[in-house]
Design a protein around this motif. Structure first.
Motif, PDB file in Angstrom:
ATOM      1  N   SER A 227       5.731  16.036  -4.725  1.00  0.00           N
ATOM      2  CA  SER A 227       4.582  15.202  -4.411  1.00  0.00           C
ATOM      3  C   SER A 227       4.750  13.836  -5.072  1.00  0.00           C
ATOM      4  N   GLY A 228       4.230  12.796  -4.412  1.00  0.00           N
ATOM      5  CA  GLY A 228       4.339  11.457  -4.982  1.00  0.00           C
ATOM      6  C   GLY A 228       3.818  10.400  -4.033  1.00  0.00           C
ATOM      7  N   TRP A 229       3.878   9.138  -4.496  1.00  0.00           N
ATOM      8  CA  TRP A 229       3.429   8.001  -3.696  1.00  0.00           C
ATOM      9  C   TRP A 229       4.522   7.593  -2.723  1.00  0.00           C
ATOM     10  N   ARG A 230       4.118   7.322  -1.485  1.00  0.00           N
ATOM     11  CA  ARG A 230       5.051   6.891  -0.446  1.00  0.00           C
ATOM     12  C   ARG A 230       4.494   5.635   0.224  1.00  0.00           C
ATOM     13  N   ALA A 231       5.405   4.731   0.614  1.00  0.00           N
ATOM     14  CA  ALA A 231       4.985   3.466   1.207  1.00  0.00           C
ATOM     15  C   ALA A 231       4.259   3.686   2.525  1.00  0.00           C
ATOM     16  N   ALA A 232       3.178   2.951   2.726  1.00  0.00           N
ATOM     17  CA  ALA A 232       2.416   3.052   3.966  1.00  0.00           C
ATOM     18  C   ALA A 232       3.295   2.682   5.151  1.00  0.00           C
ATOM     19  N   GLY A 233       3.206   3.485   6.203  1.00  0.00           N
ATOM     20  CA  GLY A 233       3.963   3.228   7.409  1.00  0.00           C
ATOM     21  C   GLY A 233       5.384   3.729   7.391  1.00  0.00           C
ATOM     22  N   ALA A 234       5.831   4.270   6.265  1.00  0.00           N
ATOM     23  CA  ALA A 234       7.219   4.725   6.163  1.00  0.00           C
ATOM     24  C   ALA A 234       7.354   6.160   6.658  1.00  0.00           C
ATOM     25  N   PRO A 235       8.451   6.473   7.357  1.00  0.00           N
ATOM     26  CA  PRO A 235       8.714   7.866   7.724  1.00  0.00           C
ATOM     27  C   PRO A 235       9.356   8.601   6.552  1.00  0.00           C
TER      28      PRO A 235
ATOM     29  N   ASP B 279       0.872   7.265   7.510  1.00  0.00           N
ATOM     30  CA  ASP B 279      -0.202   6.397   7.966  1.00  0.00           C
ATOM     31  C   ASP B 279      -1.506   6.729   7.243  1.00  0.00           C
ATOM     32  N   GLY B 280      -1.403   7.505   6.194  1.00  0.00           N
ATOM     33  CA  GLY B 280      -2.525   7.888   5.355  1.00  0.00           C
ATOM     34  C   GLY B 280      -2.057   8.952   4.381  1.00  0.00           C
ATOM     35  N   ALA B 281      -2.932   9.350   3.466  1.00  0.00           N
ATOM     36  CA  ALA B 281      -2.574  10.418   2.526  1.00  0.00           C
ATOM     37  C   ALA B 281      -2.357  11.712   3.300  1.00  0.00           C
ATOM     38  N   LYS B 282      -1.346  12.475   2.897  1.00  0.00           N
ATOM     39  CA  LYS B 282      -1.013  13.700   3.616  1.00  0.00           C
ATOM     40  C   LYS B 282      -0.731  14.835   2.640  1.00  0.00           C
ATOM     41  N   SER B 283      -1.043  16.049   3.110  1.00  0.00           N
ATOM     42  CA  SER B 283      -0.707  17.270   2.384  1.00  0.00           C
ATOM     43  C   SER B 283       0.083  18.159   3.330  1.00  0.00           C
ATOM     44  N   VAL B 284       1.322  18.467   2.954  1.00  0.00           N
ATOM     45  CA  VAL B 284       2.217  19.227   3.824  1.00  0.00           C
ATOM     46  C   VAL B 284       2.757  20.427   3.050  1.00  0.00           C
ATOM     47  N   GLY B 285       2.645  21.607   3.643  1.00  0.00           N
ATOM     48  CA  GLY B 285       3.168  22.817   3.016  1.00  0.00           C
ATOM     49  C   GLY B 285       4.152  23.516   3.931  1.00  0.00           C
TER      50      GLY B 285
ATOM     51  N   THR C 295       0.836  -1.206   0.000  1.00  0.00           N
ATOM     52  CA  THR C 295       0.000   0.000   0.000  1.00  0.00           C
ATOM     53  C   THR C 295       0.868   1.252   0.000  1.00  0.00           C
ATOM     54  N   ASN C 296       0.537   2.191  -0.857  1.00  0.00           N
ATOM     55  CA  ASN C 296       1.178   3.508  -0.888  1.00  0.00           C
ATOM     56  C   ASN C 296       0.129   4.584  -0.645  1.00  0.00           C
ATOM     57  N   TYR C 297       0.567   5.684  -0.024  1.00  0.00           N
ATOM     58  CA  TYR C 297      -0.303   6.849   0.166  1.00  0.00           C
ATOM     59  C   TYR C 297       0.294   8.051  -0.565  1.00  0.00           C
ATOM     60  N   TRP C 298      -0.584   8.943  -1.002  1.00  0.00           N
ATOM     61  CA  TRP C 298      -0.146  10.132  -1.744  1.00  0.00           C
ATOM     62  C   TRP C 298       0.319  11.209  -0.773  1.00  0.00           C
ATOM     63  N   LEU C 299       1.537  11.687  -0.995  1.00  0.00           N
ATOM     64  CA  LEU C 299       2.066  12.809  -0.224  1.00  0.00           C
ATOM     65  C   LEU C 299       2.133  14.029  -1.134  1.00  0.00           C
ATOM     66  N   ALA C 300       1.369  15.060  -0.778  1.00  0.00           N
ATOM     67  CA  ALA C 300       1.413  16.329  -1.509  1.00  0.00           C
ATOM     68  C   ALA C 300       2.308  17.276  -0.717  1.00  0.00           C
ATOM     69  N   ALA C 301       3.513  17.499  -1.209  1.00  0.00           N
ATOM     70  CA  ALA C 301       4.474  18.370  -0.530  1.00  0.00           C
ATOM     71  C   ALA C 301       4.664  19.630  -1.360  1.00  0.00           C
ATOM     72  N   SER C 302       4.554  20.791  -0.713  1.00  0.00           N
ATOM     73  CA  SER C 302       4.657  22.043  -1.461  1.00  0.00           C
ATOM     74  C   SER C 302       5.341  23.097  -0.609  1.00  0.00           C
ATOM     75  N   ALA C 303       5.854  24.107  -1.287  1.00  0.00           N
ATOM     76  CA  ALA C 303       6.504  25.235  -0.613  1.00  0.00           C
ATOM     77  C   ALA C 303       5.763  26.511  -0.977  1.00  0.00           C
TER      78      ALA C 303
END
Length: 243
Positions: free
Chosen positions: A115-123, A155-161, A97-105
Motif C-alpha cells: 500500500s502507498g501513495w500513487r500519482a493521480a492518473g498513473a496506471p 483516478d482516485g483512492a483505491k482498495s484492491v485485494g 496529486t497522489n491517491y492512496w492505493l491499498a493493495a492486499s493479498a
C-alpha cells in the motif's frame, strides 16, 4: 553683500525606492507568506516556504516547485526559496496529486507491491502470485475479474485485494492435503482415486472423513460399545449424520 561669500554649488544624489507588489497563490498546503497581495519596497528579501505534503484523507498533495510571473527567476523546484524583489511579481506554488492505493493479498498468496501513495492518473500494475497448490481466483474491492496482472488507473483512492483458492484433484480433494501425505506424487488425480493404505476407503473419501489416507488403522468406523450406544471416530470440521 561684501561681508558674505556665496555658497558653492552642491549636487546631491538621492535614491528613490520603488514600491512593488507581490501576489502569492497556492491551492494547497500552508505557505509563508500566506496567499494574498503584498506591497513591498524595492530590494525587499522574502523567504518563501511551503509545508509539503498536504493531506486530505486519502488524497495527498505534493509541492512540485514554484513559478514567478513578471520576475526572475521564472521558476524553481523545492519548497523554499528567497526572493529579492525588483519589480511586480506573481508567485504561484505548483502541486501534484497522489491517491492512496491499498493493495492486499488474501490467504495463500502475495501481491507484488504494498500500500502507498500513487500519482493521480498513473496506471499501476498489480501482480498476484499464489502459494504452491493454490491459484489466483479474482480481484476484490475496487477491482474485479481475474486478469492477472491487473492495471489499476489511479483516478482516485483505491482498495484492491487478491483472492486465492485451492487447487483440487478428483472429487474436489485439495492438492495441498494430498501433497502433505504423498510428497512424491506427480498425478494427484490418480492419488485421490487410490486406496494406498488398503483400509477400504479411497483417498478422496478419507479427505471427506478427515482421516489419514496413509494409516490403515485411521479410518471412519462405527464401533458398538454396548447394546444401547455406538462410538464413532470423528474429527473437527466435519458433520456426521447417523441414519
Amino acid at each position: 553683500d561684501a561681508n558674505w561669500n556665496p555658497a558653492p554649488e552642491v549636487t546631491q544624489a538621492i535614491t528613490v525606492m520603488g514600491l512593488y507588489t507581490l501576489a502569492v497563490s497556492s491551492d494547497h498546503g500552508s505557505v509563508t507568506p500566506s496567499p494574498g497581495l503584498y506591497i513591498l519596497a524595492e530590494g525587499a528579501r522574502i523567504t518563501n516556504i511551503v509545508q509539503t505534503p498536504s493531506l486530505a484523507g486519502t488524497t495527498q498533495f505534493v509541492c512540485l516547485g514554484w513559478t514567478l510571473t513578471g520576475h526572475s527567476p521564472e521558476s524553481g523546484a523545492g519548497a523554499q526559496f528567497v526572493l529579492t524583489l525588483t519589480n511586480n511579481a506573481v508567485l504561484t506554488w505548483r502541486w501534484g496529486t497522489n491517491y492512496w492505493l491499498a493493495a492486499s493479498a488474501g490467504a495463500h498468496g502475495v501481491v507484488n507491491l504494498g500500500s502507498g501513495w500513487r500519482a493521480a492518473g498513473a496506471p499501476v500494475q498489480i501482480t498476484a502470485t499464489a502459494d504452491p497448490y493454490y491459484h489466483f481466483e479474482e480481484w476484490t474491492g475496487d477491482a474485479a475479474g481475474s486478469a492477472n496482472p491487473l492495471t489499476a488507473l489511479m483516478d482516485g483512492a483505491k482498495s484492491v485485494g487478491a483472492r486465492f483458492a485451492e487447487d483440487r484433484a478428483a472429487h474436489g480433494t485439495p492438492i495441498w492435503w494430498l501433497a502433505q501425505h504423498y510428497p512424491a506424487a506427480t498425478n494427484f488425480d490418480q492419488v485421490a482415486l487410490s486406496d494406498s493404505d488398503g483400509d477400504g476407503y479411497l483417498t478422496w473419501q478419507e479427505w471427506v472423513a478427515g482421516t489419514d489416507p496413509t494409516n490403515k488403522a485411521c479410518c471412519l468406523k462405527v464401533c458398538p460399545t454396548n447394546t444401547t450406544g455406538l462410538s464413532i471416530m470423528t474429527c473437527t470440521g466435519r458433520v456426521y449424520t447417523l441414519c
